[in-house]
Design an enzyme around this catalytic site. Structure first.
Site, PDB file in Angstrom:
ATOM      1  N   LYS A   1       0.744  -1.142   0.009  1.00  0.00           N
ATOM      2  CA  LYS A   1       0.232  -0.154   0.101  1.00  0.00           C
ATOM      3  C   LYS A   1       0.853   1.318  -0.014  1.00  0.00           C
ATOM      4  O   LYS A   1       0.478   2.198  -0.559  1.00  0.00           O
ATOM      5  CB  LYS A   1      -0.949  -0.038   1.183  1.00  0.00           C
ATOM      6  CG  LYS A   1      -2.165  -1.032   0.963  1.00  0.00           C
ATOM      7  CD  LYS A   1      -3.395  -0.781   1.800  1.00  0.00           C
ATOM      8  CE  LYS A   1      -4.591  -1.374   1.228  1.00  0.00           C
ATOM      9  NZ  LYS A   1      -5.573  -1.225   2.196  1.00  0.00           N
TER      10      LYS A   1
ATOM     11  N   LYS B   1      -3.674 -10.719  -7.057  1.00  0.00           N
ATOM     12  CA  LYS B   1      -4.951 -10.923  -6.254  1.00  0.00           C
ATOM     13  C   LYS B   1      -6.017  -9.921  -6.773  1.00  0.00           C
ATOM     14  O   LYS B   1      -5.841  -8.888  -7.097  1.00  0.00           O
ATOM     15  CB  LYS B   1      -4.625 -10.411  -4.782  1.00  0.00           C
ATOM     16  CG  LYS B   1      -5.730 -10.862  -3.736  1.00  0.00           C
ATOM     17  CD  LYS B   1      -5.656 -10.106  -2.504  1.00  0.00           C
ATOM     18  CE  LYS B   1      -5.784  -8.809  -2.275  1.00  0.00           C
ATOM     19  NZ  LYS B   1      -5.925  -8.282  -1.112  1.00  0.00           N
TER      20      LYS B   1
ATOM     21  N   LYS C   1     -10.814  -5.161  -4.583  1.00  0.00           N
ATOM     22  CA  LYS C   1     -11.690  -4.347  -4.876  1.00  0.00           C
ATOM     23  C   LYS C   1     -11.339  -2.970  -5.295  1.00  0.00           C
ATOM     24  O   LYS C   1     -12.194  -1.889  -5.585  1.00  0.00           O
ATOM     25  CB  LYS C   1     -12.886  -4.134  -3.691  1.00  0.00           C
ATOM     26  CG  LYS C   1     -12.015  -3.879  -2.116  1.00  0.00           C
ATOM     27  CD  LYS C   1     -13.345  -3.607  -1.116  1.00  0.00           C
ATOM     28  CE  LYS C   1     -13.047  -4.789   0.164  1.00  0.00           C
ATOM     29  NZ  LYS C   1     -11.961  -4.318   0.925  1.00  0.00           N
TER      30      LYS C   1
HETATM   31  P1  TYM Z   1     -10.643  -6.687   2.866  1.00  0.00           P
HETATM   32  O1  TYM Z   1     -11.494  -5.678   3.149  1.00  0.00           O
HETATM   33  O2  TYM Z   1      -9.353  -6.449   2.254  1.00  0.00           O
HETATM   34  O3  TYM Z   1     -11.172  -7.942   2.526  1.00  0.00           O
HETATM   35  C1  TYM Z   1     -12.018  -8.771   3.277  1.00  0.00           C
HETATM   36  C2  TYM Z   1     -11.905 -10.087   3.261  1.00  0.00           C
HETATM   37  O4  TYM Z   1     -11.917 -10.732   1.983  1.00  0.00           O
HETATM   38  C3  TYM Z   1     -10.619 -11.477   1.840  1.00  0.00           C
HETATM   39  N1  TYM Z   1     -10.129 -11.229   0.234  1.00  0.00           N
HETATM   40  C4  TYM Z   1      -9.964 -12.364  -0.574  1.00  0.00           C
HETATM   41  N2  TYM Z   1     -10.088 -13.675  -0.234  1.00  0.00           N
HETATM   42  C5  TYM Z   1      -9.853 -14.327  -1.470  1.00  0.00           C
HETATM   43  N3  TYM Z   1      -9.508 -13.869  -2.524  1.00  0.00           N
HETATM   44  C6  TYM Z   1      -9.278 -12.566  -2.728  1.00  0.00           C
HETATM   45  N4  TYM Z   1      -8.781 -12.024  -3.865  1.00  0.00           N
HETATM   46  C7  TYM Z   1      -9.555 -11.667  -1.838  1.00  0.00           C
HETATM   47  N5  TYM Z   1      -9.689 -10.251  -1.373  1.00  0.00           N
HETATM   48  C8  TYM Z   1      -9.764 -10.077  -0.132  1.00  0.00           C
HETATM   49  C9  TYM Z   1      -9.770 -10.991   2.903  1.00  0.00           C
HETATM   50  O5  TYM Z   1      -8.770 -11.878   3.168  1.00  0.00           O
HETATM   51  C10 TYM Z   1     -10.688 -10.479   4.069  1.00  0.00           C
HETATM   52  O6  TYM Z   1     -10.938 -11.816   4.628  1.00  0.00           O
HETATM   53  N6  TYM Z   1      -8.130  -6.083   7.358  1.00  0.00           N
HETATM   54  C11 TYM Z   1      -9.297  -6.448   6.782  1.00  0.00           C
HETATM   55  C12 TYM Z   1     -10.386  -6.279   7.466  1.00  0.00           C
HETATM   56  C13 TYM Z   1     -10.559  -6.418   8.944  1.00  0.00           C
HETATM   57  C14 TYM Z   1     -10.430  -7.502   9.591  1.00  0.00           C
HETATM   58  C15 TYM Z   1     -10.709  -7.210  10.812  1.00  0.00           C
HETATM   59  C16 TYM Z   1     -10.673  -8.961   9.037  1.00  0.00           C
HETATM   60  C17 TYM Z   1     -10.651  -5.275   9.518  1.00  0.00           C
HETATM   61  N7  TYM Z   1     -10.730  -6.037  10.896  1.00  0.00           N
HETATM   62  C18 TYM Z   1     -10.760  -8.359  11.854  1.00  0.00           C
HETATM   63  C19 TYM Z   1     -10.831 -10.035  10.080  1.00  0.00           C
HETATM   64  C20 TYM Z   1     -10.483  -9.752  11.351  1.00  0.00           C
HETATM   65  C21 TYM Z   1      -9.400  -6.208   5.183  1.00  0.00           C
HETATM   66  O7  TYM Z   1      -8.664  -5.232   4.926  1.00  0.00           O
HETATM   67  O8  TYM Z   1     -10.158  -7.295   4.814  1.00  0.00           O
END
Ligand code: TYM
Length: 330
Positions: free
Chosen positions: A114, A196, A199
């Site tokens: 990032k 990957k 979004k």
């Molecule tokens: P975020 O918002 O980037 O993504 C949300 C969830 O989606 C999963 N993910 C994917 N899984 C498979 N293939 C992909 N291409 C893909 N892109 C995203 C991520 O692994 C995630 O599970 N920091 C976290 C959000 C968060 C969180 C938490 C998660 C904040 N607090 C506490 C667990 C526990 C994040 O940025 O996810």
């Protein structure tokens, strides 16, 4: 543990429209724990580590909550809430910042990525983000965290922080485990199958959104980058096909052998069409339910309010323990 039930917690940032990566890696597993206390947050505090347009952030926060419900999460059975509406997240986040080391935060690959993408805004929040994520998890004495593989490093840091804190002050936090699916853990971009699906990808053809219309889904899969071969199987240089096989397996439950046999001699065109149809079919009811939910903003606000009250109740228990241990005036 709160009560006797195991606690499951996860979150998704409302930083863009949710993709089938978010769905297959995380969201679709959120209702896989019928006997647990399940707590899911819309991680808006995390989202502002990257500059957001305020009105869009607010709209996406509602949309993400509605998507949780459209994917089957019943707010009567799960605690669904917005992270910024439970101030204990920021409070514990600060405390855990003081138990997170500069060196370990510097090693986080997501921070490095990032920082490269947002070189003009490498803010302190971007750097300490994993400590806030640890706070999200540890605040509820969480046992299990369903996430995609990209969050594994953050999860390990949360475990280390918990163990460090427990080591100093005695048992305070449950040390959480990850719940990472085997097939959907890393869905790749349709335009570059070595990176990957994200979004925040500026190219909408690289990404299938959960809310895409069926024709759009079919078109995107039809254009997915593959290779010059014809056989539907895994192998060297076939990352694009491997990604489509993963997606098809997630949506249909079929094994690699079944998929290879189904498309034997039929070429990539027929396979891509089938992946698109399977995805469109599974996502259709989610989109329809999402549209119904978004039409009732008052109901969404009711769910948010109730979820925040429930979450705050449990968060307070952990915070009072933390305050006592750290030595804050009671
Ligand atoms: P975020 O918002 O980037 O993504 C949300 C969830 O989606 C999963 N993910 C994917 N899984 C498979 N293939 C992909 N291409 C893909 N892109 C995203 C991520 O692994 C995630 O599970 N920091 C976290 C959000 C968060 C969180 C938490 C998660 C904040 N607090 C506490 C667990 C526990 C994040 O940025 O996810």
């Amino acid at each position: 543990m709160l009560d006797e039930k195991k606690v499951v917690l996860s979150g998704i940032q409302p930083s863009g429209n949710l993709t089938i990566g978010n769905y297959l890696g995380a969201l679709r597993n959120f209702d896989a724990f019928p006997d647990c206390k399940c707590i899911y947050c819309v991680a808006d505090l995390h989202a502002i580590t990257v500059r957001q347009v305020p009105a869009e952030l607010r709209r996406r926060t509602y949309e993400t909550l509605a998507l949780y419900m459209a994917c089957g999460l019943d707010p009567e059975k799960n605690i669904l809430f917005v992270q910024s509406q439970v101030p204990a997240h920021a409070e514990l986040g600060w405390v855990l910042d003081c138990y997170s080391m500069f060196g370990e935060l510097s090693r986080m690959t997501q921070f490095k990525d990032k920082s490269q993408h947002h070189a003009d805004n490498i803010n302190a929040g971007l750097f300490t983000y994993p400590a806030l994520m640890a706070a999200d998890i540890l605040l509820y004495q969480t046992d299990l965290v369903p996430v995609g593989i990209d969050q594994k490093q953050h999860l390990e840091l949360a475990r280390n922080i918990a163990e460090r804190f427990n080591g100093i002050y005695g048992d305070t936090f449950t040390v959480p485990d990850g719940y990472i699916p085997t097939t959907g853990m890393k869905i790749m971009s349709l335009c570059d199958p070595t990176s990957k699906m994200s979004k925040s990808d500026p190219n909408p053809n690289a990404v299938v959104y959960i809310l895409d219309e069926p024709e759009v889904i079919l078109r995107k899969f039809k254009r997915a980058v593959t290779d010059s071969g014809t056989e539907v199987c895994r192998g060297e240089g076939k990352e694009g096909i491997a990604n489509l096989m993963n997606i098809y397996a997630c949506f249909t439950g079929k094994s690699d052998d079944e998929i290879s046999a189904e498309f034997d001699g039929r070429g990539y065109g027929a396979f891509k069409q089938a992946v698109g149809e399977a995805a469109a079919e599974c996502l259709r009811p989610i989109r329809e339910q999402f549209t119904r939910l978004m039409a009732d903003k008052a109901y969404l606000e009711e769910v948010m309010k109730k979820g925040a009250d429930q979450a705050a109740y449990y968060a307070r228990k952990t915070m009072s323990k933390v305050r006592r241990k750290v030595g804050f005036a009671l």
